[in-house]
Write an enzyme that holds these catalytic residues in place. Structure first.
Site, PDB file in Angstrom:
ATOM      1  N   ASP A  10       0.811  -1.214   0.000  1.00  0.00           N
ATOM      2  CA  ASP A  10       0.000   0.000   0.000  1.00  0.00           C
ATOM      3  C   ASP A  10       0.848   1.270   0.000  1.00  0.00           C
ATOM      4  OD1 ASP A  10       0.737  -0.918   2.613  1.00  0.00           O
ATOM      5  OD2 ASP A  10      -0.497   0.670   3.459  1.00  0.00           O
ATOM      6  N   ASN A 339     -18.818 -58.232 -32.721  1.00  0.00           N
ATOM      7  CA  ASN A 339     -19.550 -57.077 -32.201  1.00  0.00           C
ATOM      8  C   ASN A 339     -21.032 -57.170 -32.502  1.00  0.00           C
ATOM      9  OD1 ASN A 339     -17.418 -55.613 -31.003  1.00  0.00           O
ATOM     10  ND2 ASN A 339     -16.773 -54.825 -32.987  1.00  0.00           N
ATOM     11  N   GLU A 374      -9.048 -53.783 -35.221  1.00  0.00           N
ATOM     12  CA  GLU A 374      -8.708 -55.168 -34.899  1.00  0.00           C
ATOM     13  C   GLU A 374      -7.396 -55.573 -35.551  1.00  0.00           C
ATOM     14  OE1 GLU A 374     -11.747 -55.391 -38.357  1.00  0.00           O
ATOM     15  OE2 GLU A 374     -11.411 -54.162 -36.588  1.00  0.00           O
TER      16      GLU A 374
END
Length: 462
Positions: A10, A339, A374
């Protein structure tokens, strides 16, 4: 090393003096007159966000410890190093600031050389963290851990001295203020990797050889793999400006004189432990990020990003030695039906199991990577065509026998087709990595066309 330093005071004369010192030392000082402006610049304004905060602890709009708590409560301000400045000893203000998260509290007037060495010390540590953070994989980093005024986990603090009596007295005085484990080590024990790797913080007591011996031990601790990431506090010295600056530049994380109160020393050691844990978490995140960048997250195998440069390095070694290398491209047969008929969870389980079976069928030094949905790639150093075919046939057998157990409990027999190519360094066209991989890929297509579940090879396209 970055150098934007927020100067919070300050009194304009103090700000001007500090700015002049910092500018002369090639830093970029930014002034702030109160705590509110400090918070705005540190947390809200990204263009002027500081690398370090140098602040007085007696600001007009808020106490220094309150400002520190607000900084540490924010994810942005949590890891910004903060040095608090106090007039005189001000023990209560020091304790409050250290408890609230200050990295150091220094009494005014402070010698320029010591202050600049401390700035270098803290900015260097912050720069190391920023470099590591930049290596993390975007989107995969964990949220920052909250600020811990008192670490929840118990750490290990090693008191290092050649004479046990001072360390035992220090243990007794620290015990009421710390939950952490305190151990006594000689300098030789501190440098022993098995013992030293357990310590989070080394508190080195300067005695025996005095300053020179303590600084030498600090240098050794910071240079050894087992102890380089531990925090180090140098105790018991009333150092000169030159010694203090040298200690910080050698990597000492904190200094404490012979008359320091036990409560303050405990807070400083706890702060070192907190910062050490923060750095440890950052290193773990970086290591995990690097691992994820080079590994397939499903199977744990290497990915294409790792496989390609590894294969090029293998080709370079083969060219130097004159010995050929082999490449396999492996594809699961009719994987889409897995799948479609059993679900993607079953497909993932199949890929994981296939990766494990392929790994078991390879030699030490062979590379296995998942390079597509894969599709897998295998690189075999110092391998002839006959050896590569034998390994490929073994892999085919390992994949199809026994059936793979799906999450549903059902057994499923899976097969693979494998294309094999061997480099031809002496003659022919297979003299580059791309050519060998392309030949293996063409051999795979031939295996698929010939009925699948088999090995087809290609040695030279010449």
């Amino acid at each position: 090393m970055s150098g934007r330093i927020l100067v919070v005071d300050d009194l304009a004369v103090n700000r001007i003096l500090l700015q002049a010192r910092l500018t002369e030392a090639r830093y970029d000082p930014i002034p702030a007159a109160d705590g509110a402006e400090c918070l705005r610049l540190a947390l809200v304004d990204p263009e002027r966000r500081p690398d370090l905060i140098l602040m007085t602890l007696d600001l007009p709009d808020m106490p220094g410890d309150e400002l520190l708590r607000r900084l540490r409560a924010d994810a942005v301000g949590r890891d910004i190093p903060v040095i608090g400045l106090v007039t005189g000893t001000a023990p209560d203000a020091r304790l409050r600031a250290l408890a609230a998260g200050a990295d150091d509290v220094i009494a005014r007037p402070v010698a320029d050389r010591v202050l600049l060495a401390r700035l270098r010390n803290l900015l260097r540590a912050r720069g190391d963290l920023a470099t590591e953070a930049g290596l993390a994989v975007p989107g995969l980093a964990e949220a920052a851990a909250p600020f811990e005024p008192a670490p929840a986990m118990v750490g290990t603090i090693a008191l290092v001295t050649e004479t046990p009596e001072p360390a035992q007295r220090l243990c007794q005085s620290l015990a009421p203020h710390l939950r952490d484990r305190l151990v006594l080590l000689t300098p030789d024990q501190a440098l022993d990797q098995a013992a030293a790797g357990m310590a989070d913080v080394f508190a080195v007591l300067a005695c025996g050889e005095g300053t020179a011996g303590a600084l030498r031990l600090v240098s050794d601790l910071k240079s050894r793999l087992a102890t380089r990431h531990a925090a180090v506090c140098l105790l018991g010295l009333s150092p000169s400006e030159e010694t203090a600056a040298m200690a910080f530049d050698l990597g000492v994380d904190d200094l404490a004189g012979p008359d320091i109160a036990s409560e303050e020393l405990a807070l400083r050691l706890r702060g070192l432990l907190r910062r050490k844990r923060s750095r440890d978490r950052q290193r773990v995140r970086v290591q995990d990020g690097l691992r994820l960048a080079l590994h397939d997250p499903l199977t744990g195998l290497y990915n294409r990003r790792h496989a390609v440069p590894h294969l090029r390095a293998m080709a370079g070694q083969a060219a130097e030695s004159g010995r050929d290398f082999a490449v396999m491209v492996i594809d699961l047969d009719r994987f889409k039906t897995v799948n479609d008929q059993h679900g993607h969870a079953a497909g993932d389980a199949v890929l994981v199991e296939i990766g494990q079976r392929l790994s078991r069928g390879l030699r030490d030094g062979d590379l296995l990577a998942r390079i597509g949905g894969e599709e897998f790639l295998v690189a075999l150093p110092d391998t002839s065509l006959a050896e590569a075919r034998a390994i490929a046939e073994r892999l085919c057998h390992l994949v199809k026998t026994p059936p793979i157990r799906l999450p549903s409990g059902r057994g499923l027999r899976v097969t693979v087709s494998i294309g094999v190519a061997v480099s031809d360094l002496g003659a022919g066209s297979l003299t580059t990595v791309d050519a060998v991989v392309e030949a293996a890929d063409q051999a795979l297509l031939a295996a698929k066309g010939a009925g699948r579940n088999q090995v087809t090879s290609c040695q030279s396209a010449a």
